[in-house]
Write a protein that holds these residues in place. Structure first.
Motif, PDB file in Angstrom:
ATOM      1  N   GLY A  39      -1.490   1.399  34.074  1.00 39.42           N
ATOM      2  CA  GLY A  39      -2.639   1.791  33.474  1.00 39.42           C
ATOM      3  C   GLY A  39      -3.089   3.104  33.721  1.00 39.42           C
ATOM      4  N   TRP A  40      -4.284   3.681  33.026  1.00 37.44           N
ATOM      5  CA  TRP A  40      -4.585   4.948  33.330  1.00 37.44           C
ATOM      6  C   TRP A  40      -5.385   5.216  34.437  1.00 37.44           C
ATOM      7  CZ3 TRP A  40      -3.016   9.713  32.098  1.00 37.44           C
ATOM      8  CH2 TRP A  40      -2.058   9.865  31.186  1.00 37.44           C
ATOM      9  N   PRO A 114       2.081   2.531  24.863  1.00 41.33           N
ATOM     10  CA  PRO A 114       0.548   2.248  24.842  1.00 41.33           C
ATOM     11  C   PRO A 114      -0.154   3.034  25.691  1.00 41.33           C
ATOM     12  CG  PRO A 114       1.686   0.454  26.295  1.00 41.33           C
ATOM     13  CD  PRO A 114       2.870   1.276  25.682  1.00 41.33           C
ATOM     14  N   ALA A 115       0.141   3.439  26.929  1.00 46.15           N
ATOM     15  CA  ALA A 115      -0.603   4.714  27.573  1.00 46.15           C
ATOM     16  C   ALA A 115      -0.797   5.979  26.976  1.00 46.15           C
ATOM     17  CB  ALA A 115       0.120   4.611  28.969  1.00 46.15           C
ATOM     18  N   HIS A 117      -0.186   6.275  23.541  1.00 46.63           N
ATOM     19  CA  HIS A 117      -1.225   6.301  22.529  1.00 46.63           C
ATOM     20  C   HIS A 117      -2.522   6.049  22.816  1.00 46.63           C
ATOM     21  CE1 HIS A 117      -2.960   3.267  19.326  1.00 46.63           C
ATOM     22  NE2 HIS A 117      -2.208   4.103  18.521  1.00 46.63           N
ATOM     23  N   ASP A 118      -2.845   5.559  23.969  1.00 44.49           N
ATOM     24  CA  ASP A 118      -4.347   5.597  24.554  1.00 44.49           C
ATOM     25  C   ASP A 118      -4.812   7.206  24.848  1.00 44.49           C
ATOM     26  OD1 ASP A 118      -4.625   2.876  24.400  1.00 44.49           O
ATOM     27  OD2 ASP A 118      -4.389   2.423  26.579  1.00 44.49           O
ATOM     28  N   GLN A 122      -7.614   7.205  22.398  1.00 39.82           N
ATOM     29  CA  GLN A 122      -8.840   6.438  23.193  1.00 39.82           C
ATOM     30  C   GLN A 122      -9.447   7.171  24.358  1.00 39.82           C
ATOM     31  OE1 GLN A 122      -9.672   3.248  21.910  1.00 39.82           O
ATOM     32  NE2 GLN A 122      -7.898   3.469  20.770  1.00 39.82           N
ATOM     33  N   LEU A 123      -8.480   8.051  25.017  1.00 45.57           N
ATOM     34  CA  LEU A 123      -9.383   8.544  26.076  1.00 45.57           C
ATOM     35  C   LEU A 123      -9.418   9.919  25.941  1.00 45.57           C
ATOM     36  CD1 LEU A 123      -6.512   7.332  28.604  1.00 45.57           C
ATOM     37  CD2 LEU A 123      -8.612   6.251  28.261  1.00 45.57           C
ATOM     38  N   GLN A 171      -4.018   3.401  12.075  1.00 40.03           N
ATOM     39  CA  GLN A 171      -4.327   3.489  13.444  1.00 40.03           C
ATOM     40  C   GLN A 171      -5.388   2.126  13.798  1.00 40.03           C
ATOM     41  OE1 GLN A 171      -3.553   5.318  16.130  1.00 40.03           O
ATOM     42  NE2 GLN A 171      -5.409   4.564  17.216  1.00 40.03           N
ATOM     43  N   THR A 175      -4.013  -0.399  16.846  1.00 41.69           N
ATOM     44  CA  THR A 175      -5.161  -0.698  17.717  1.00 41.69           C
ATOM     45  C   THR A 175      -5.522  -2.149  17.802  1.00 41.69           C
ATOM     46  OG1 THR A 175      -6.160   1.481  17.562  1.00 41.69           O
ATOM     47  CG2 THR A 175      -7.588  -0.237  18.617  1.00 41.69           C
ATOM     48  N   ARG A 178      -2.184  -3.980  19.284  1.00 41.49           N
ATOM     49  CA  ARG A 178      -2.106  -3.902  20.668  1.00 41.49           C
ATOM     50  C   ARG A 178      -3.251  -4.616  21.457  1.00 41.49           C
ATOM     51  NH1 ARG A 178      -3.006   1.533  22.425  1.00 41.49           N
ATOM     52  NH2 ARG A 178      -2.623   0.395  24.607  1.00 41.49           N
TER      53      ARG A 178
END
Length: 196
Positions: A39-40, A114-115, A117-118, A122-123, A171, A175, A178
């Motif tokens: 994870g981030w 996924p990371a 994509h985030d 997302q980030l 999108q 989202t 996921r």
């Protein structure tokens, strides 16, 4: 300085530029790997510096912090996604098949990365979308969608607007899937409805 000295100086400069580019790629790849596995939140400058075996000041000489690293991962992901979408669309026969293949490629990319994509959506990587100063990798990712989706616009709808709406729905599917908010058994049917 003689010609030999100038050539030697130039080759030293080229070597330093290559080494710098290699370090940047290593930082981005390591951040991406950490984010995909942990994870981030696990991506810190200290942890990155330890993993790449460089000091934190060296890391900061490439990126001002985590936000810029996230942005670099997003750029890389945008280029990969654009490539995947174009390849899938090119392999399909006919407009509907192209859009279906594009949708599957997009959703598959989000599921497998996924990371990334985030980082893209997302980030806060300091990325500007839908602006004049939107970086080229992001513009190209949208262009990859527009190339196949825009041709389906009808009734006086601008192809870019049509693509934006399709992309927003796609999108949303990525989202929500996921996040486990949509039943997996209906995934194919959702794509069929969206493409239709």
């Amino acid at each position: 300085m003689n010609a030999g000295g100038a050539a030697e100086s130039f080759s030293v400069q080229e070597r330093k530029q290559r080494e710098r580019a290699d370090r940047e790629r290593l930082i981005v790849a390591t951040a991406r790997e950490l984010a995909e596995h942990h994870g981030w939140d696990a991506v810190t400058t200290r942890r990155l510096a330890e993993r790449i075996e460089y000091s934190q000041p060296v890391l900061y000489s490439h990126f001002r912090g985590k936000r810029e690293i996230i942005g670099a991962v997003a750029f890389e992901g945008a280029a990969e996604m654009a490539s995947a979408v174009r390849a899938a669309a090119a392999a399909a026969d006919g407009p509907r098949a192209r859009v279906t293949a594009l949708a599957h490629a997009y959703l598959g990319f989000a599921e497998r990365n996924p990371a990334v994509h985030d980082a893209m959506f997302q980030l806060d990587g300091g990325l500007a979308f839908a602006h004049e100063d939107t970086p080229e990798p992001l513009k190209d990712a949208f262009a990859a969608l527009l190339e196949s989706i825009g041709e389906g616009a009808g009734g006086g709808i601008h192809p870019a607007l049509f693509t934006e709406v399709f992309w927003a729905a796609l999108q949303g599917l990525a989202t929500l899937t996921r996040a486990g908010r949509l039943p997996p058994q209906d995934a194919e049917r959702r794509v069929e409805l969206l493409v239709g």
